[in-house]
Scaffold this motif. Structure first.
Motif, mmCIF file in Angstrom:
data_model
loop_
_atom_site.group_PDB
_atom_site.id
_atom_site.type_symbol
_atom_site.label_atom_id
_atom_site.label_comp_id
_atom_site.label_asym_id
_atom_site.label_seq_id
_atom_site.Cartn_x
_atom_site.Cartn_y
_atom_site.Cartn_z
ATOM 1 N N THR A 73 0.841 -1.192 0.000
ATOM 2 C CA THR A 73 0.000 0.000 0.000
ATOM 3 C C THR A 73 0.881 1.248 0.000
ATOM 4 O O THR A 73 2.086 1.188 0.285
ATOM 5 C CB THR A 73 -0.898 0.029 1.244
ATOM 6 N N ALA A 74 0.267 2.395 -0.289
ATOM 7 C CA ALA A 74 1.014 3.649 -0.287
ATOM 8 C C ALA A 74 1.590 3.935 1.101
ATOM 9 O O ALA A 74 2.714 4.438 1.239
ATOM 10 C CB ALA A 74 0.109 4.800 -0.734
ATOM 11 N N LEU A 75 0.817 3.617 2.149
ATOM 12 C CA LEU A 75 1.304 3.837 3.514
ATOM 13 C C LEU A 75 2.515 2.973 3.805
ATOM 14 O O LEU A 75 3.510 3.459 4.377
ATOM 15 C CB LEU A 75 0.192 3.525 4.519
ATOM 16 N N GLU A 76 2.467 1.704 3.422
ATOM 17 C CA GLU A 76 3.610 0.818 3.648
ATOM 18 C C GLU A 76 4.853 1.339 2.942
ATOM 19 O O GLU A 76 5.946 1.395 3.526
ATOM 20 C CB GLU A 76 3.277 -0.591 3.160
ATOM 21 N N ARG A 77 4.696 1.738 1.683
ATOM 22 C CA ARG A 77 5.860 2.236 0.934
ATOM 23 C C ARG A 77 6.429 3.496 1.559
ATOM 24 O O ARG A 77 7.645 3.728 1.525
ATOM 25 C CB ARG A 77 5.476 2.485 -0.530
ATOM 26 N N SER A 78 5.568 4.340 2.150
ATOM 27 C CA SER A 78 6.051 5.578 2.761
ATOM 28 C C SER A 78 6.913 5.291 3.987
ATOM 29 O O SER A 78 7.742 6.128 4.384
ATOM 30 C CB SER A 78 4.868 6.474 3.151
ATOM 31 N N LEU A 217 -4.508 -0.264 3.333
ATOM 32 C CA LEU A 217 -5.583 -0.677 2.425
ATOM 33 C C LEU A 217 -6.796 0.233 2.572
ATOM 34 O O LEU A 217 -7.418 0.624 1.571
ATOM 35 C CB LEU A 217 -5.967 -2.133 2.697
ATOM 36 N N ASN A 218 -7.135 0.574 3.811
ATOM 37 C CA ASN A 218 -8.267 1.481 4.037
ATOM 38 C C ASN A 218 -7.994 2.846 3.426
ATOM 39 O O ASN A 218 -8.885 3.456 2.803
ATOM 40 C CB ASN A 218 -8.541 1.623 5.537
ATOM 41 N N HIS A 219 -6.778 3.334 3.599
ATOM 42 C CA HIS A 219 -6.398 4.635 3.041
ATOM 43 C C HIS A 219 -6.480 4.618 1.521
ATOM 44 O O HIS A 219 -7.000 5.553 0.900
ATOM 45 C CB HIS A 219 -4.982 5.004 3.484
ATOM 46 N N ASP A 220 -5.983 3.543 0.903
ATOM 47 C CA ASP A 220 -6.013 3.448 -0.560
ATOM 48 C C ASP A 220 -7.445 3.388 -1.081
ATOM 49 O O ASP A 220 -7.765 3.981 -2.118
ATOM 50 C CB ASP A 220 -5.229 2.219 -1.024
ATOM 51 N N ARG A 221 -8.327 2.673 -0.362
ATOM 52 C CA ARG A 221 -9.730 2.597 -0.785
ATOM 53 C C ARG A 221 -10.407 3.969 -0.710
ATOM 54 O O ARG A 221 -11.144 4.364 -1.611
ATOM 55 C CB ARG A 221 -10.481 1.578 0.068
ATOM 56 N N LEU A 222 -10.152 4.678 0.368
ATOM 57 C CA LEU A 222 -10.733 6.026 0.524
ATOM 58 C C LEU A 222 -10.214 6.976 -0.539
ATOM 59 O O LEU A 222 -10.944 7.803 -1.081
ATOM 60 C CB LEU A 222 -10.423 6.569 1.917
ATOM 61 N N ARG A 223 -8.929 6.846 -0.870
ATOM 62 C CA ARG A 223 -8.319 7.722 -1.863
ATOM 63 C C ARG A 223 -8.925 7.478 -3.237
ATOM 64 O O ARG A 223 -9.130 8.413 -4.019
ATOM 65 C CB ARG A 223 -6.811 7.491 -1.898
#
Length: 226
Positions: A73-78, A217-223
């Motif tokens: 996810t984007a959060l994991e990569r960050s 995953l939740n962040h990516d879905r909301l985005r």
């Protein structure tokens, strides 16, 4: 199977293995219990080793895609460092779990009762954790410097470069060094812990992994809905 597909299968298997760790009897009451904990720890470490083995093969085929981690996810990569979690994260987990458990058992510990968990680390274990952390920080910094040097030279890729393959191979080696340090760090931490403490550490590390991935995953879905 693509590495993306492998990762999903590997991740699902990790969840099942962590369930087994969480259900293991702690503290161990018999030699059989101690043996069972050691077997579970070995099983999980073998699972992690397999992940890095397959990842290395994938990197040799397409290091740029592996470095970009499209399965994360984007959060994991960050939060990642050179294609994965930062090795020194392991020590933060040890200290955090030790502090939480120590506080929950502080009355028993002051009475001289031993809990045997991560809240009951001995002075010798704390010393070894600290020494290993210092060694790991030095290796992290060295690999970071290698990547920085590679990036400084990457402008050659934009112009006329006669050794593109050599530069890509160098990136593969940097990623492999980072992954090797990640795996070695976990192994060394587990080796300096008792089987019970090792199980608790691996559960905490996996739950941290699961939590960050769930939030991501939740962040990516909301985005995607925006």
């Amino acid at each position: 199977m693509s590495f993306h597909g492998f990762y999903q299968t590997w991740f699902d298997h990790l969840r099942r293995m962590v369930d087994q760790l969480a259900e293991a009897r702690r503290p161990p009451a018999t030699q059989e219990d101690h043996h069972a904990l050691r077997q579970l720890v070995h099983k999980v470490m073998t699972h992690y080793a397999e992940y890095y083995r397959v990842k290395s093969l994938a990197a040799k085929h397409d290091v740029v895609s592996v470095f970009a981690e499209p399965w994360c996810t984007a959060l994991e990569r960050s939060l990642h460092w050179i294609g994965g979690w930062r090795p020194t994260t392991a020590f933060h987990l040890v200290y955090t779990e030790s502090s939480i458990l120590f506080e929950s058992h502080v009355i028993d510990i002051l009475r001289g009762l031993r809990t045997g968990d991560l809240g009951d680390l001995s002075p010798a274990q704390f010393r070894r954790v600290s020494e290993l952390q210092c060694d790991t920080v030095r290796e992290e910094n060295s690999i970071t410097d290698e990547l920085s040097d590679w990036q400084d030279c990457s402008s050659d890729l934009l112009g006329v470069c006669t050794n593109v393959d050599g530069k890509i191979e160098r990136l593969v080696r940097i990623l492999e060094k980072a992954d090797d340090l990640r795996l070695r760090t976990v192994r060394k931490v587990v080796d300096l812990l008792t089987p019970q403490q090792g199980v608790e550490f691996l559960v905490a590390a996996a739950e941290f992994h699961f939590g960050v991935r769930s939030w991501g995953l939740n962040h990516d879905r909301l985005r995607r809905k925006v």
